[in-house]
Design a protein around this motif. Structure first.
Motif, PDB file in Angstrom:
ATOM      1  N   THR A   1       0.835  -1.208   0.000  1.00  0.00           N
ATOM      2  CA  THR A   1       0.000   0.000   0.000  1.00  0.00           C
ATOM      3  C   THR A   1       0.873   1.262   0.000  1.00  0.00           C
ATOM      4  N   ALA A   2       2.028   1.195   0.668  1.00  0.00           N
ATOM      5  CA  ALA A   2       2.952   2.332   0.642  1.00  0.00           C
ATOM      6  C   ALA A   2       3.504   2.548  -0.764  1.00  0.00           C
TER       7      ALA A   2
ATOM      8  N   THR B   1       0.856   4.173  -2.873  1.00  0.00           N
ATOM      9  CA  THR B   1       0.711   5.585  -2.523  1.00  0.00           C
ATOM     10  C   THR B   1       1.815   6.432  -3.150  1.00  0.00           C
TER      11      THR B   1
ATOM     12  N   ASP C   1       2.458   8.166  -8.959  1.00  0.00           N
ATOM     13  CA  ASP C   1       1.712   9.338  -9.416  1.00  0.00           C
ATOM     14  C   ASP C   1       0.885   8.946 -10.632  1.00  0.00           C
TER      15      ASP C   1
ATOM     16  N   SER D   1      -4.929   2.673   4.183  1.00  0.00           N
ATOM     17  CA  SER D   1      -3.533   3.100   4.104  1.00  0.00           C
ATOM     18  C   SER D   1      -3.107   3.466   2.685  1.00  0.00           C
ATOM     19  N   PHE D   2      -4.033   3.407   1.732  1.00  0.00           N
ATOM     20  CA  PHE D   2      -3.752   3.894   0.381  1.00  0.00           C
ATOM     21  C   PHE D   2      -4.998   4.596  -0.135  1.00  0.00           C
ATOM     22  N   SER D   3      -4.807   5.508  -1.038  1.00  0.00           N
ATOM     23  CA  SER D   3      -5.924   6.244  -1.627  1.00  0.00           C
ATOM     24  C   SER D   3      -6.617   5.365  -2.666  1.00  0.00           C
ATOM     25  N   HIS D   4      -7.886   5.066  -2.438  1.00  0.00           N
ATOM     26  CA  HIS D   4      -8.619   4.236  -3.389  1.00  0.00           C
ATOM     27  C   HIS D   4      -8.811   4.994  -4.710  1.00  0.00           C
TER      28      HIS D   4
ATOM     29  N   HIS E   1      -6.673   7.146  -5.955  1.00  0.00           N
ATOM     30  CA  HIS E   1      -5.342   7.055  -6.553  1.00  0.00           C
ATOM     31  C   HIS E   1      -5.168   5.699  -7.250  1.00  0.00           C
TER      32      HIS E   1
ATOM     33  N   ARG F   1      -3.956  18.933  -3.783  1.00  0.00           N
ATOM     34  CA  ARG F   1      -2.656  18.825  -3.119  1.00  0.00           C
ATOM     35  C   ARG F   1      -1.990  20.181  -2.963  1.00  0.00           C
TER      36      ARG F   1
END
Length: 294
Positions: free
Chosen positions: A111-112, A115, A118, A165-168, A170, A293
């Motif tokens: 998950t990191a 994240t 890009d 822990s991660f942007s869905h 994203h 952002r």
């Protein structure tokens, strides 16, 4: 996709219909307090039927994972070793559950890595085209998708921490971008086959293009999938009716009296228009994300 409360209701319905208790499964696994156990699959995604099973995932410590190694089933042994997971089969009543066990740290590392990508950057996409961190993109999709559609069975706070822990958004934008990249290559292949006078090959590439565009549209809509067999069901519940009808027209080759070359050329052009619209939508979402952002 169903929300978590609806997923839990679907799991409860699964257990009631089979006259079992999920608590008995958890007791049989005997997890540590900080372990995370969740259910996922077609049932929690709202696509299950009477014969569907429930996929169980257990995230634990490295120490506990090592202690379970002797109990892992030899099925897919090479895959288990290479990808660092184990499979347990646990029978509760008349139901045998397939339990996939992973060290929690490896999933949070994934998950990191997700994240850190890009999804708005073509350079980032090409640099990480095959892998997300150490994970093959298909394996990463499988794990992250199952987290997205999962529901906690043990340690709900821990599950919420991992799934969050991660942007869905994203994640969805990344895989939409990936499918659109493949779609660009499919368009080139269709044109080459038509130029070579090979409409049959062009038609097969057209079918592949249609699948890629459907997947990109699903991800852009905030949905996700990791198996081709769910594409049609998800397209049916998500796409506009005219797009769904067009998809079937191509995949079922409803050409009528139209020569195959003309049929392929027409639907490749229609696909290019839809692809352009998807790319514009993705660019707009990326710009909005960048503005947030900033």
């Amino acid at each position: 996709m169903p929300d978590e409360s609806e997923r839990l209701r679907l799991i409860d319905g699964f257990a009631r219909a089979r006259r079992i208790r999920i608590d008995d499964l958890i007791a049989a696994l005997d997890p540590d307090p900080n372990d995370v156990i969740y259910a996922s699959g077609s049932i929690t995604d709202g696509l299950g039927g009477p014969e569907s099973d429930l996929d169980i995932f257990w995230l634990t410590s490295e120490r506990r994972f090592a202690g379970l190694a002797d109990r892992f089933d030899p099925e897919r042994e090479t895959q288990q070793r290479l990808q660092g997971f184990g499979i347990l089969y646990v029978r509760i009543g008349a139901i045998e559950f397939d339990v996939e066990v992973r060290p929690l740290a490896t999933v949070t590392a994934l998950t990191a890595s997700m994240t850190a990508l890009d999804p708005a950057s073509a350079e980032s996409l090409h640099r990480n085209f095959r892998y997300i961190g150490r994970w093959d993109r298909a394996d990463a999709l499988d794990i992250l998708h199952r987290l997205r559609i999962g529901a906690p069975l043990h340690n709900p706070a821990g599950f919420a921490a991992v799934a969050g822990s991660f942007s869905h958004r994203h994640f969805c934008h990344w895989y939409a971008q990936l499918n659109l990249e493949f779609a660009r290559e499919a368009q080139k292949g269709i044109r080459r086959s038509l130029d070579d006078g090979d409409p049959e090959n062009a038609f097969l590439k057209l079918c592949h293009l249609q699948d890629l565009l459907i997947d990109a549209a699903l991800f852009l809509a905030g949905d996700s999938l990791d198996r081709w067999k769910w594409r049609l069901a998800k397209a049916r519940r998500t796409l506009a009716p005219d797009w769904y009808a067009d998809y079937l027209a191509v995949r079922l080759c409803r050409a009528g009296d139209i020569p195959l070359t003309a049929f392929v050329a027409h639907w490749a052009e229609a696909g290019a228009a839809r692809q352009a619209a998807l790319e514009q939508a993705l660019d707009a979402l990326a710009a909005a994300s960048f503005a947030r952002r900033a």
